[in-house]
Design a protein around this motif. Structure first.
Motif, PDB file in Angstrom:
ATOM      1  N   ASP A   2      -3.551   7.963  -6.904  1.00 59.83           N
ATOM      2  CA  ASP A   2      -4.520   7.651  -5.347  1.00 59.83           C
ATOM      3  C   ASP A   2      -4.702   6.050  -5.782  1.00 59.83           C
ATOM      4  O   ASP A   2      -5.462   6.522  -7.110  1.00 59.83           O
ATOM      5  N   TRP A  27       6.307  16.694   1.304  1.00 62.08           N
ATOM      6  CA  TRP A  27       6.834  15.302   1.212  1.00 62.08           C
ATOM      7  C   TRP A  27       8.880  15.157   1.850  1.00 62.08           C
ATOM      8  O   TRP A  27       9.684  16.630   1.089  1.00 62.08           O
ATOM      9  N   HIS A  48       0.295   4.013   0.946  1.00 61.98           N
ATOM     10  CA  HIS A  48       0.501   4.754   2.369  1.00 61.98           C
ATOM     11  C   HIS A  48       1.211   3.998   3.722  1.00 61.98           C
ATOM     12  O   HIS A  48       0.184   4.209   5.300  1.00 61.98           O
ATOM     13  N   ASP A  49       1.386   2.752   4.170  1.00 63.81           N
ATOM     14  CA  ASP A  49       2.462   2.020   5.663  1.00 63.81           C
ATOM     15  C   ASP A  49       3.179   2.131   5.871  1.00 63.81           C
ATOM     16  O   ASP A  49       3.291   2.689   6.884  1.00 63.81           O
ATOM     17  N   ASP A  50       4.316   2.065   4.745  1.00 61.41           N
ATOM     18  CA  ASP A  50       5.526   2.758   5.734  1.00 61.41           C
ATOM     19  C   ASP A  50       6.050   3.976   4.840  1.00 61.41           C
ATOM     20  O   ASP A  50       6.029   4.368   3.853  1.00 61.41           O
ATOM     21  N   SER A  70       1.256  -0.936   0.253  1.00 60.33           N
ATOM     22  CA  SER A  70       0.637  -0.136   0.019  1.00 60.33           C
ATOM     23  C   SER A  70       0.915   1.041  -0.003  1.00 60.33           C
ATOM     24  O   SER A  70       1.992   1.332   1.308  1.00 60.33           O
ATOM     25  N   PRO A  76       5.554   7.247   6.039  1.00 63.48           N
ATOM     26  CA  PRO A  76       4.165   8.329   5.605  1.00 63.48           C
ATOM     27  C   PRO A  76       4.558   9.616   5.226  1.00 63.48           C
ATOM     28  O   PRO A  76       4.148   9.979   3.973  1.00 63.48           O
ATOM     29  N   LEU A  77       5.823   9.974   5.052  1.00 65.28           N
ATOM     30  CA  LEU A  77       6.647  11.464   4.729  1.00 65.28           C
ATOM     31  C   LEU A  77       6.932  11.030   3.020  1.00 65.28           C
ATOM     32  O   LEU A  77       7.930  12.513   3.181  1.00 65.28           O
ATOM     33  N   HIS A  78       7.245  10.071   2.788  1.00 57.32           N
ATOM     34  CA  HIS A  78       7.958   9.936   1.863  1.00 57.32           C
ATOM     35  C   HIS A  78       6.617   9.414   0.234  1.00 57.32           C
ATOM     36  O   HIS A  78       5.753   8.672   0.890  1.00 57.32           O
ATOM     37  N   ARG A  79       6.705  10.512  -0.502  1.00 60.78           N
ATOM     38  CA  ARG A  79       5.988  10.028  -1.726  1.00 60.78           C
ATOM     39  C   ARG A  79       5.970   8.964  -2.340  1.00 60.78           C
ATOM     40  O   ARG A  79       6.981   8.661  -2.756  1.00 60.78           O
TER      41      ARG A  79
END
Length: 160
Positions: free
Chosen positions: A48, A96, A6-8, A4, A10-13
């Motif tokens: 997304d 980011w 969005h899992d690991d 996903s 979170p501040l990396h695009r």
């Protein structure tokens, strides 16, 4: 295994990268438009809800015109890098810290006439060439070097 976005980290695009292998084992490099010494592999953001492999194929087509490929491999998990402190731009403005990438290796099965750097409007690259996979870390901008070293290690068996 699709992660996903969005899992690991979170501040990396969320981002995908593609190493396009010529049938003879060389790889495709594009020179970043406006950067005489910056050669890299196609890469780009994940929309997304977009599957990572779908994003990889889309980015490859947008940046190179290439659609004739055969899947070879992909990296497990994310390969991440941080933007350098002096960097600016829309990604940093959106908060980011860097990018996390899933990398895909494809074998090019088409004719070189398929390669069209202006296929999707504003070109990402202004030149291209085939080269050796192991040269990638020395061709990329320094802040992406460790990520490219990881990509070379992951796909070295395909370059033989």
């Amino acid at each position: 295994m699709a992660s996903s976005p969005h899992d690991d980290l979170p501040l990396h695009r969320p981002n995908v990268g593609v190493v396009l292998f010529h049938p003879d084992g060389r790889v495709w490099y594009g020179r970043r438009a406006g950067h005489a010494d910056a050669w890299q592999f196609p890469q780009g953001g994940v929309d997304d809800g977009e599957d990572l492999e779908t994003a990889a194929r889309r980015e490859l087509a947008e940046e190179t015109g290439v659609v004739s490929v055969e899947p070879l491999a992909r990296t497990e998990g994310w390969i991440a890098y941080d933007f350098p402190p002096e960097a600016s731009g829309s990604k940093i403005a959106r908060g980011w810290k860097g990018q996390k990438q899933a990398w895909f290796a494809y074998r090019f099965t088409g004719d070189e006439s398929e390669i069209d750097l202006g296929a999707q409007g504003e070109p990402e690259f202004d030149a291209w060439r085939w080269g050796r996979l192991e040269d990638a870390p020395q061709l990329i901008v320094p802040f992406k070097r460790e990520a490219y070293q990881a990509v070379v290690r992951a796909f070295a068996h395909l370059a033989a």
